[in-house]
Design a protein around this motif. Structure first.
Motif, PDB file in Angstrom:
ATOM      1  N   TYR A 158      -2.787   6.583 -14.982  1.00  0.00           N
ATOM      2  CA  TYR A 158      -2.357   6.214 -13.624  1.00  0.00           C
ATOM      3  C   TYR A 158      -1.454   7.298 -13.042  1.00  0.00           C
ATOM      4  O   TYR A 158      -1.681   7.797 -11.934  1.00  0.00           O
ATOM      5  CB  TYR A 158      -1.625   4.870 -13.714  1.00  0.00           C
ATOM      6  CG  TYR A 158      -0.973   4.351 -12.451  1.00  0.00           C
ATOM      7  CD1 TYR A 158      -1.687   3.566 -11.548  1.00  0.00           C
ATOM      8  CD2 TYR A 158       0.381   4.595 -12.192  1.00  0.00           C
ATOM      9  CE1 TYR A 158      -1.081   3.063 -10.415  1.00  0.00           C
ATOM     10  CE2 TYR A 158       0.995   4.096 -11.066  1.00  0.00           C
ATOM     11  CZ  TYR A 158       0.264   3.326 -10.166  1.00  0.00           C
ATOM     12  OH  TYR A 158       0.872   2.830  -9.057  1.00  0.00           O
ATOM     13  N   PHE A 217      -2.049  10.062  -9.829  1.00  0.00           N
ATOM     14  CA  PHE A 217      -1.113  10.306  -8.721  1.00  0.00           C
ATOM     15  C   PHE A 217      -0.718  11.776  -8.654  1.00  0.00           C
ATOM     16  O   PHE A 217      -0.535  12.340  -7.576  1.00  0.00           O
ATOM     17  CB  PHE A 217       0.139   9.423  -8.848  1.00  0.00           C
ATOM     18  CG  PHE A 217       0.004   8.105  -8.143  1.00  0.00           C
ATOM     19  CD1 PHE A 217      -0.496   6.995  -8.803  1.00  0.00           C
ATOM     20  CD2 PHE A 217       0.344   7.986  -6.802  1.00  0.00           C
ATOM     21  CE1 PHE A 217      -0.639   5.787  -8.143  1.00  0.00           C
ATOM     22  CE2 PHE A 217       0.200   6.778  -6.129  1.00  0.00           C
ATOM     23  CZ  PHE A 217      -0.291   5.675  -6.801  1.00  0.00           C
ATOM     24  N   ALA A 275      -3.334  13.539  -6.900  1.00  0.00           N
ATOM     25  CA  ALA A 275      -3.191  13.281  -5.459  1.00  0.00           C
ATOM     26  C   ALA A 275      -2.092  14.153  -4.876  1.00  0.00           C
ATOM     27  O   ALA A 275      -2.205  14.637  -3.754  1.00  0.00           O
ATOM     28  CB  ALA A 275      -2.888  11.808  -5.216  1.00  0.00           C
ATOM     29  N   ALA A 333       0.361   1.777  -4.212  1.00  0.00           N
ATOM     30  CA  ALA A 333       1.711   1.797  -4.778  1.00  0.00           C
ATOM     31  C   ALA A 333       2.684   0.964  -3.950  1.00  0.00           C
ATOM     32  O   ALA A 333       3.532   0.271  -4.505  1.00  0.00           O
ATOM     33  CB  ALA A 333       2.208   3.238  -4.885  1.00  0.00           C
ATOM     34  N   LEU A 342      -3.954   5.598  -2.323  1.00  0.00           N
ATOM     35  CA  LEU A 342      -2.955   5.527  -3.401  1.00  0.00           C
ATOM     36  C   LEU A 342      -1.618   5.034  -2.874  1.00  0.00           C
ATOM     37  O   LEU A 342      -0.929   4.256  -3.514  1.00  0.00           O
ATOM     38  CB  LEU A 342      -2.779   6.902  -4.052  1.00  0.00           C
ATOM     39  CG  LEU A 342      -3.944   7.455  -4.850  1.00  0.00           C
ATOM     40  CD1 LEU A 342      -3.482   8.623  -5.707  1.00  0.00           C
ATOM     41  CD2 LEU A 342      -4.552   6.387  -5.728  1.00  0.00           C
ATOM     42  N   VAL A 355      -8.125   9.376   0.545  1.00  0.00           N
ATOM     43  CA  VAL A 355      -7.896   8.723  -0.743  1.00  0.00           C
ATOM     44  C   VAL A 355      -6.391   8.677  -1.063  1.00  0.00           C
ATOM     45  O   VAL A 355      -5.914   7.772  -1.753  1.00  0.00           O
ATOM     46  CB  VAL A 355      -8.685   9.428  -1.877  1.00  0.00           C
ATOM     47  CG1 VAL A 355      -8.111  10.801  -2.186  1.00  0.00           C
ATOM     48  CG2 VAL A 355      -8.731   8.572  -3.124  1.00  0.00           C
ATOM     49  N   VAL A 356      -5.634   9.639  -0.518  1.00  0.00           N
ATOM     50  CA  VAL A 356      -4.185   9.637  -0.730  1.00  0.00           C
ATOM     51  C   VAL A 356      -3.549   8.432  -0.018  1.00  0.00           C
ATOM     52  O   VAL A 356      -2.638   7.798  -0.547  1.00  0.00           O
ATOM     53  CB  VAL A 356      -3.562  10.972  -0.261  1.00  0.00           C
ATOM     54  CG1 VAL A 356      -2.050  10.907  -0.331  1.00  0.00           C
ATOM     55  CG2 VAL A 356      -4.091  12.126  -1.101  1.00  0.00           C
ATOM     56  N   PHE A 409      -8.767   0.551  -3.445  1.00  0.00           N
ATOM     57  CA  PHE A 409      -7.818  -0.135  -4.358  1.00  0.00           C
ATOM     58  C   PHE A 409      -6.887  -1.074  -3.620  1.00  0.00           C
ATOM     59  O   PHE A 409      -5.972  -1.615  -4.201  1.00  0.00           O
ATOM     60  CB  PHE A 409      -6.961   0.872  -5.129  1.00  0.00           C
ATOM     61  CG  PHE A 409      -7.570   2.203  -5.284  1.00  0.00           C
ATOM     62  CD1 PHE A 409      -8.684   2.351  -6.088  1.00  0.00           C
ATOM     63  CD2 PHE A 409      -7.049   3.297  -4.626  1.00  0.00           C
ATOM     64  CE1 PHE A 409      -9.262   3.603  -6.233  1.00  0.00           C
ATOM     65  CE2 PHE A 409      -7.621   4.545  -4.777  1.00  0.00           C
ATOM     66  CZ  PHE A 409      -8.739   4.702  -5.576  1.00  0.00           C
ATOM     67  N   ILE A 426      -9.966  10.697  -8.579  1.00  0.00           N
ATOM     68  CA  ILE A 426      -9.003   9.656  -8.220  1.00  0.00           C
ATOM     69  C   ILE A 426      -9.729   8.363  -7.870  1.00  0.00           C
ATOM     70  O   ILE A 426      -9.426   7.285  -8.395  1.00  0.00           O
ATOM     71  CB  ILE A 426      -8.129  10.087  -7.023  1.00  0.00           C
ATOM     72  CG1 ILE A 426      -7.353  11.351  -7.354  1.00  0.00           C
ATOM     73  CG2 ILE A 426      -7.181   8.962  -6.625  1.00  0.00           C
ATOM     74  CD1 ILE A 426      -6.662  11.961  -6.147  1.00  0.00           C
ATOM     75  N   GLU A 473       5.326   8.434  -8.540  1.00  0.00           N
ATOM     76  CA  GLU A 473       4.279   7.938  -9.429  1.00  0.00           C
ATOM     77  C   GLU A 473       3.575   9.075 -10.170  1.00  0.00           C
ATOM     78  O   GLU A 473       2.908   8.839 -11.170  1.00  0.00           O
ATOM     79  CB  GLU A 473       3.245   7.131  -8.627  1.00  0.00           C
ATOM     80  CG  GLU A 473       3.814   5.948  -7.859  1.00  0.00           C
ATOM     81  CD  GLU A 473       4.129   4.766  -8.768  1.00  0.00           C
ATOM     82  OE1 GLU A 473       3.616   4.721  -9.898  1.00  0.00           O
ATOM     83  OE2 GLU A 473       4.906   3.898  -8.347  1.00  0.00           O
TER      84      GLU A 473
END
Lengths: 296, 282, 253
Positions: free
Chosen positions: A260, A264, A267, B121, B117, B113-114, B210, A246, A36
């Motif tokens: 987006y 990522f 991150a 995803a 994500l 926070v990772v 999220f 983020i 991503e």
């Protein structure tokens, strides 16, 4: 009886497969971040991304330079280190050297309790108590600054540093200390010249892991750092560290768009940084254990 | 004489360090309790929010946090137990174990926070679970897995090798030894780890930003695929979103106090049990 | 010597990593006899006894060559399950190691894990085993209390009873009295003499008086080698090897 043996094999098989869950998740995270995150580099080069000075992801001609975010993370983390290293290591030394058994059984759980407070509560505390305080103290337009984030993050990382440093101190063999007393050193000299050097790499592991925690911390910096995506010039100005960017922007970034993918990619930078920190910490702590004659 | 003064000053410095650290703990608890206690009432704990988040209660957020936490533990516990059992009871020491150990350590160091994500995803997008309790629970479950593994490992290692041998020498198979002897003996230690994990999961915010959380939902969640309100996220949202910051701030105090009390009690119990066990074993 | 051989070690070599812990051991254990294994610490006697019920397999990086025959069949043969071996060859350890369960559950454990479900049978078996281990009188009124409340000597007899309940044919004692007081030790020795009517017994001990008191045969180990094996009386009165003589007269070890 054959059946019992097969059953045993099945159980062992189940445990072996499930034991790889952590590895699977870790690899999964890496794959997701690359998959991503990498598409953003079709838009900007890696150096433009890492060293670009403008983070304007939502402009009509967006710019994806994350240098302000990286520097904000570095600033805030360094500030946190200045707070958490003396407090954490000092507390560990106190617990280990000065506190009697009774004091220790009360103080140690209290420090652990400090570690269990959720980060959002720290952030809330920073917003409602520390922010007005700093604003008045320095006559600032806003109290949501890098300094605020550093202070709160520092306090948050203190228990981590403290308990790891305490572990490191407990590995120092008693004989080192006794040898030092035997040549007439007092407790303070023994502490600073024998115990701390002996536990040195263990303590540095503690500091590295504390930093790693501070870099990756999200909610507090999101709430108290102020959120301005500019290259920081002073601790008294708002900043926007990587984690905050983020967390704040992902909600609004259209899925699959450049923004987006850029988030990522941030991150990914964050993940690789903490990954390196953890590996270094692991490496040092292994050498430390071998140095003191403990099994690696 | 000079040495003596240096020592005095040095020790004073150390005392100050721990005092400041604990002062912060005191300050956080004091300020949040002093201002939050005024907001808390039976109604606050059991009602749904009203008048655009400026009145009413926070019941849906409490319930939401409960569901998400429960889901995360249900997901992570079997995996964590199995992994710890494999590492302590089955695996011959070697490269495989090292790889697993290193991945556990690194998973523990991944920023929260990772995880968020990753959940977004994989669970929200790829598996199409949407922003839901399920996605949030799975994400938090992965986050807490290393903690469950390491505390379970610690508990298993504390079981004396001699009673494993006794069981095997009676003709019990390895699995029966683990099931009947090792796990029951390690149970208090394992439970302590689970309680600590509950405390950790209940307070996490970034991973559910999220994947699960919503600022406002009508009433209580209906299924595992519903968005939910969650206590930690609610605090954040009250402080940064919404139309009436001043009125919301009072409610945020109340929420913070509830969350703080919840987490401190849960972790306090675990820390207390652990301390007592250490005391018993010398 | 027309006694039946119960266990036989043939050319046994054993390695811990690169350490050669046992060197070409050949030894027989006769049915319904007590065989003592003596020797200074580190001579390999505990290592050896743990081969006899495959407990050595719990330690990684070890290697075994040679054969150990139980009633003529190699217990390390690939088709043999370690669990089956351990059911037939029980073991009592150096330190009493009761499970953190009730007295009753400690004894019944070996039965339940082997699939016995008949309650009456289990009750009878528990009583019988405790009686055989001379512990019944002391615990019959508190079978459901924790075994950890018993004294060290009682715990060790409980561990013996636990082994008796699974109806093994052979019992291995690995320094069973190392952590016990003289009175408890005497009780255990008495018990061993009683048990040899029904069982083949192997006992590792560093206490030579104990070996002399309880055993029919004695094997002397030194530095991983079997130095001498013979009738206990002969070993203690007329050892053939100088090293054996030096050891039993207390010149080393």
């Amino acid at each position: 009886m054959k059946r019992a043996r097969i059953k045993e094999k099945i159980y062992q098989g189940i445990f072996t497969v499930l034991a790889f869950a952590s590895l699977v998740f870790l690899v999964g995270i890496v794959i997701v971040l690359f998959k991503e995150g990498l598409p953003i580099f079709k838009r900007v080069s890696i150096s433009q991304f890492l060293f670009g000075q403008n983070w304007y992801p939502t402009y009509s001609t967006p710019e994806f330079g994350i240098l302000p975010l990286i520097l904000a993370s570095v600033w805030v983390t360094l500030g946190a280190v200045i707070v958490c290293v003396p407090l954490g290591v000092g507390s560990a030394l106190y617990l280990h050297e000065l506190a009697g058994h009774k004091q220790r059984t009360i103080l140690k759980p209290l420090v652990e309790l400090l570690a269990s407070i959720p980060s959002v509560v720290y952030g809330f505390f920073g917003m409602v108590i520390l922010t007005p305080f700093l604003q008045n103290l320095f006559h600032l337009p806003t109290g949501l600054t890098a300094l605020n984030a550093s202070l709160i993050l520092g306090i948050m990382a203190t228990p981590t540093v403290c308990s790891l440093a305490d572990d490191a101190l407990s590995y120092v063999p008693k004989s080192f200390r006794e040898a030092s007393f035997a040549v007439g050193a007092n407790r303070w000299q023994t502490l600073t010249q024998v115990v701390i050097p002996a536990a040195g790499s263990g303590i540095s592991t503690a500091i590295i892991l504390g930093m790693s925690r501070a870099i990756g911390e999200t909610m507090t910096v999101l709430m108290v750092s102020g959120g301005a995506a500019v290259i920081p010039h002073s601790y008294l100005e708002p900043v926007r560290p990587m984690t905050a960017a983020i967390a704040a922007e992902m909600g609004e970034a259209p899925m699959g768009g450049d923004h987006y993918h850029a988030l990522f990619a941030i991150a990914l930078v964050l993940f690789l940084t903490t990954f390196v920190f953890n590996i270094v910490a692991e490496f040092i702590s292994r050498r430390f254990r071998i140095k003191l004659g403990l099994s690696g | 004489m000079k040495n003596h003064i240096t020592q005095k000053l040095g020790f004073l410095g150390l005392f100050l360090c721990i005092s400041i650290t604990l002062l912060f703990l005191g300050a956080i608890i004091f300020f949040i309790t002093a201002r939050g206690i005024k907001v808390i009432s039976w109604e606050f704990l059991t009602q749904v929010p009203r008048s655009g988040m400026t009145a009413g209660g926070i019941a849906p957020a409490i319930v939401g946090t409960f569901y998400i936490t429960l889901g995360a533990i249900l997901f992570a516990l079997p995996l964590g137990l199995a992994c710890a059992i494999y590492l302590c009871e089955y695996s011959p020491k070697g490269i495989v174990v090292n790889i697993i150990r290193i991945s556990i350590n690194n998973l523990a160091g991944v920023p929260s926070v990772v995880f968020g994500l990753f959940g977004l995803a994989v669970f929200v997008k790829y598996f199409k679970f949407g922003v839901s309790i399920l996605s949030g629970s799975l994400t938090l479950g992965i986050l807490v897995l290393p903690l469950i593994i390491s505390s379970t490992q610690e508990a298993l290692l504390a079981v004396p090798q001699s009673i494993r041998e006794a069981s095997l020498s009676l003709g019990a198979t390895k699995w029966k030894t683990i099931k009947n002897i090792v796990l029951p003996t390690a149970l208090p230690g394992i439970l302590t780890g689970v309680i600590l994990s509950i405390g950790r999961v209940a307070g996490e915010t970034a991973p559910i930003l999220f994947t699960a959380a919503a600022f406002y939902t009508r009433g209580f969640p209906k299924s595992a695929f519903s968005e939910v309100m969650a206590l930690p996220y609610h605090i954040y949202a009250l402080m940064t979103e919404g139309a009436h910051p001043d009125k919301q701030r009072a409610i945020a105090y109340g929420c913070s106090l509830v969350l703080l009390l919840m987490v401190l009690c849960i972790s306090g119990i675990a820390i207390f049990i652990r301390q007592r066990q250490k005391g018993l074993h010398g | 010597m027309d006694k039946r051989t119960k266990i036989k070690a043939e050319n046994v070599d054993f390695f811990y990593g690169k350490t050669h812990a046992l060197k070409n051991i050949n030894l027989k254990f006769y049915e319904n006899q007590v065989t003592a294994i003596i020797g200074p610490s580190g001579c390999g006697k505990s290592t050896f006894i743990r081969l006899l019920n495959r407990m050595n397999e719990l330690v990684p990086h070890t290697n075994l060559t040679g054969k150990i025959l139980l009633d003529g069949a190699d217990i390390f043969d690939a088709s043999v399950d370690a669990v089956e071996v351990r059911k037939r060859v029980g073991m009592v350890f150096q330190k009493p190691n009761p499970f953190p369960k009730s007295i009753f559950d400690n004894i019944s454990y070996g039965l339940t894990v082997n699939g016995v479900k008949d309650k009456n049978f289990i009750d009878d078996k528990v009583e019988e085993s405790l009686k055989k281990a001379a512990l019944w009188q002391e615990v019959k009124d508190r079978l459901h209390e924790s075994a950890l409340k018993l004294s060290g000597g009682q715990q060790q007899r409980l561990c013996i009873a636990r082994t008796l309940a699974v109806e093994s044919e052979t019992i291995l004692f690995d320094e069973p009295c190392a952590s016990l007081d003289p009175i408890s030790t005497a009780k255990i020795e008495e018990l061993i003499l009683e048990l040899k009517k029904d069982y083949t017994i192997v006992i590792v001990t560093h206490n030579m008086q104990q070996a002399a008191r309880v055993s029919d045969y004695t094997a002397f180990f030194l530095m991983g080698e079997l130095i001498e094996f013979g009738k206990t009386q002969e070993i203690f009165t007329a050892p053939k090897d100088d090293k054996t003589e030096a050891y039993i007269t207390g010149r080393f070890g």
